[in-house]
Structure formats: structure tokens, C-alpha cells
Design an enzyme around this catalytic site. Structure first.
Site, PDB file in Angstrom:
ATOM      1  N   TYR A 116      76.591  13.742  -4.695  1.00 60.04           N
ATOM      2  CA  TYR A 116      77.938  13.885  -5.224  1.00 60.04           C
ATOM      3  C   TYR A 116      78.897  12.780  -4.760  1.00 60.04           C
ATOM      4  CZ  TYR A 116      76.583  18.489  -6.959  1.00 60.04           C
ATOM      5  OH  TYR A 116      75.971  19.517  -7.631  1.00 60.04           O
ATOM      6  N   LYS A 140      64.353  19.733   1.714  1.00 58.41           N
ATOM      7  CA  LYS A 140      63.115  19.266   1.085  1.00 58.41           C
ATOM      8  C   LYS A 140      62.593  18.086   1.904  1.00 58.41           C
ATOM      9  CE  LYS A 140      60.111  19.407  -2.393  1.00 58.41           C
ATOM     10  NZ  LYS A 140      59.166  20.535  -2.564  1.00 58.41           N
ATOM     11  N   ASP A 176      62.605  24.486  -3.191  1.00 57.38           N
ATOM     12  CA  ASP A 176      61.929  25.067  -4.353  1.00 57.38           C
ATOM     13  C   ASP A 176      61.384  26.460  -4.052  1.00 57.38           C
ATOM     14  OD1 ASP A 176      60.254  23.775  -2.582  1.00 57.38           O
ATOM     15  OD2 ASP A 176      59.015  22.800  -4.101  1.00 57.38           O
ATOM     16  N   ASP A 216      74.636  23.922  -4.560  1.00 52.82           N
ATOM     17  CA  ASP A 216      75.199  24.158  -5.889  1.00 52.82           C
ATOM     18  C   ASP A 216      74.206  24.928  -6.748  1.00 52.82           C
ATOM     19  OD1 ASP A 216      76.857  24.077  -8.073  1.00 52.82           O
ATOM     20  OD2 ASP A 216      76.798  21.903  -8.329  1.00 52.82           O
ATOM     21  N   ASP A 276      74.355  29.162  -7.841  1.00 53.29           N
ATOM     22  CA  ASP A 276      74.409  29.532  -9.259  1.00 53.29           C
ATOM     23  C   ASP A 276      73.224  30.427  -9.615  1.00 53.29           C
ATOM     24  OD1 ASP A 276      76.663  28.004  -9.484  1.00 53.29           O
ATOM     25  OD2 ASP A 276      75.968  26.833 -11.198  1.00 53.29           O
TER      26      ASP A 276
END
Length: 361
Positions: free
Chosen positions: A144, A194, A233, A257, A261
Site C-alpha cells: 500500500y 507468508k 493461505d 485487508d 473482509d
């Protein structure tokens, strides 16, 4: 639920008024932020007298004035005690001169933590919710930072994006996450990363957060926190299969983010999930949902996420009584299930849901 202030912004007892910046921005933000304003006004003496300051930002502002975040808005916010932000219709394709105003606001006001509680409402008020977790999202870095390039090559165009992870940002979001976990009964923290693939950037995030309990200023406060790790994941997979295993999750910007969601599906709708953007000196409530242009202007947007965001904002400022009243009123409306917007399978309007919440208050 997110019940205790994780770091007081002080002076709650000394304020005679509460100056709140309102940035509806785009789409349904123009419907749900006024609803949150009315809910705040209904709290009466539980909070200082609110003073609302309407402010501009968003893609529509960019189209009209050539800038998505006017400097006047930033300057005005610096004179406010807190703020509520609606939603922004950032285009999916590149628009010359445009940049997301919410991303810019987080950086300009150093709102480094995005706190997103995801909590279901039990049918019986005495029962524990099936889902009760908090996603703590680092708010200023990762992809970002918006440093992207594109250039021609012999194999066609090549696009690159810079991913920034710093020890400073990882440490302070880690401390925020540990503080939240310490204030909750289960006292569990899961670090999302990750680093099996991104061993340098995610590796730094992981190592820095894990090292927080050893910081000199912490002085053993987090010794009773159980720390786990999860690859992003598999975290999403387990979130849907067994959400009860999570208490507080801390993640870099992009993962946080996406995870928050996704977690909204566990409680029925993005229209229910609130958040705050928090720094050491300011707090801004923001519903997790987007601008929903397909339903904008139809008076069917769910105002609950915005009202819950207002409650989070007030709790951050140490107005727990007013925040608890908002949460309790919302819980009652959801539990009764007779006045719900279409995203929850109902037929009620935004105005009708707001009215039902105001009656509970």
C-alpha cells in the site's frame, strides 16, 4: 467484543465537547455516516456534547475539484478529537492524478493500526458468540505504499510493485496486537505471514512481532499471551473451517485487508463489520464495507457497520458507557431479526434500521 480501550487517548473526563470530523466520501458512505451521526447524538450525557464537522474526500471529490483529499480536510481533522470515514469509490484502473484518500489519511495522521473486530450475535444474550476475533492490520506499509512502475521489455510490458516492511512499523503494530490480546479473556495472538515464500519481508514482520514481549518497556506484561503463527493461505482456510480457534490476528497490510473482509462472511455481511484506524494521537472509525455503487442512493445500505465503528471510536476515547449502549442496541436489533436490510435477508431500509436502533437506545 472489543470492550476495553487498548490505549487511552487521555482527557476523556476533561472534555466538555467532542469534535467529530465526518467524511462520508463516496457511494453509500453518504447514507451510513449520517446514520452513525444520529446514533451518536442519541447518547446524550454519556458523551460530551458532539460537534460535527462535515469534510470532503473521495473519488467524487477528485472528479469535482481535482484532488481526492483536499489539504483543508487534513487540516480540519487535526483540530478534531476523532473522525468517521464512510467509503471510497477508488477506480480499479489507473486514473492520472488520483490516489486513494483513505490510504493517504492513514499516512498523514499516522493511523498505523486498523482494528477490525468480527463478532457474531448469539441468539441468547447470555451465550458466547460463535465468532469473536479481532484482525489487527498494519496500516501504513506493505504494497500500500503505492510505489509501482511499468516499462516495456522484449516480452511485453513489465509491471513491478515495491513491498515495504520495516522493523519500526512491525514493532508498533505488534505491540498494539499484544495489548489487545492481553485485554481479552483468551489471551491468544496469531501472527499471519507468508515467510515460507517471502522470507525477507514477511520474515522481518514475523520476527519483529514475536520479539515484542522481550522489549525492555514491556516489562513482562505479555508473558501470559499464547503466541501462534499461521501462513496466510491456510489462515483463510481455517478461518472458514474453525473460526473459533482465533482470538487476535495480526497481519501486514494486504493480508489484514483480505482476511478481515473474508471474516465478514462468518457473521453474515460486510455491512456488520466495523473498524477503527488508530494512532497514538487520533482515531477514525470506518466501516469495512466499500462504497457499493450498485445500491447507493436507494436507502437500503446497512448502517450497522458505521454505527459499530462509532462505538469503537468512542471506546478508544474512553467513553465506554456510550459505546456499550450502541453495541447493545445493535445486538438487540440483529437478535430480533425483524428489521434488517437486504444484505441480511431483510426488506428494511437504512432509515428503518436506524430508527429501530434509536428506539433501543
Amino acid at each position: 467484543m472489543f470492550r476495553a480501550p487498548f490505549r487511552s487517548l487521555a482527557t476523556a473526563a476533561t472534555r466538555s465537547s467532542l469534535k467529530i470530523g465526518l467524511i462520508p466520501a463516496d457511494g453509500i458512505g453518504k447514507e451510513v455516516i449520517p446514520a452513525a451521526q444520529k446514533a451518536i447524538e442519541a447518547l446524550g450525557s454519556d458523551i460530551p456534547k458532539p460537534e460535527f464537522v462535515p469534510l470532503l474526500a473521495g473519488f467524487e471529490t477528485f472528479q469535482r475539484y481535482g484532488e481526492a483529499l483536499p489539504e483543508e480536510t487534513v487540516d480540519a481533522l487535526k483540530e478534531c478529537d476523532c473522525a468517521l470515514f464512510g467509503s471510497v469509490s477508488s477506480p480499479s484502473k489507473r486514473v492520472t492524478g488520483y490516489s486513494s484518500p483513505i490510504v493517504a489519511l492513514r499516512k498523514k495522521l499516522d493511523l498505523y493500526a486498523n482494528i477490525r473486530p468480527v463478532v457474531s450475535v448469539a441468539r441468547n444474550p447470555e451465550d458466547k458468540p460463535d465468532v469473536d476475533l479481532i484482525v489487527v492490520r498494519e496500516n501504513t506499509e506493505c504494497l500500500y505504499v503505492k510505489q509501482e512502475t511499468i516499462q516495456p521489455t522484449e516480452n511485453g510490458r513489465e509491471a513491478r510493485a515495491t513491498r515495504l516492511i520495516t522493523e519500526r512499523a512491525s514493532r508498533r503494530i505488534g505491540k498494539m496486537a499484544f495489548e489487545l490480546a492481553a485485554a481479552r479473556p483468551r489471551k491468544q495472538l496469531t501472527i499471519i505471514h507468508k515467510s515460507n515464500v517471502l522470507s525477507v519481508t514477511d520474515g522481518l514482520f514475523r520476527e519483529t512481532v514475536r520479539a515484542v514481549p522481550q522489549l525492555p518497556e514491556v516489562s513482562g506484561r505479555f508473558d501470559d499471551i499464547t503466541v501462534a503463527e499461521q501462513l496466510v493461505d491456510s489462515a483463510v482456510y481455517r478461518l472458514f473451517r474453525e473460526p473459533q480457534i482465533y482470538d487476535v490476528m495480526v497481519a501486514p497490510n494486504l493480508y489484514g485487508d483480505i482476511i478481515s473482509d473474508a471474516a465478514a462472511a462468518l457473521v453474515g455481511s460486510l455491512g456488520l463489520v466495523p473498524s477503527i484506524n488508530a494512532g497514538d494521537n487520533f482515531v477514525m472509525g470506518e466501516p469495512v464495507h466499500g462504497s457499493a455503487p450498485d445500491i447507493a442512493g436507494q436507502n437500503i445500505a446497512n448502517p450497522i457497520a458505521s454505527i459499530r465503528s462509532a462505538a469503537l471510536m468512542l471506546r478508544r476515547l474512553d467513553y465506554a458507557k456510550g459505546a456499550d449502549r450502541l453495541d447493545k442496541a445493535v445486538d438487540q436489533v440483529i437478535r430480533e431479526g425483524t428489521v434488517l436490510t437486504p444484505d441480511l435477508g431483510g426488506k428494511a431500509t437504512t432509515s428503518e434500521v436506524l430508527e429501530a436502533i434509536l428506539k433501543k437506545l
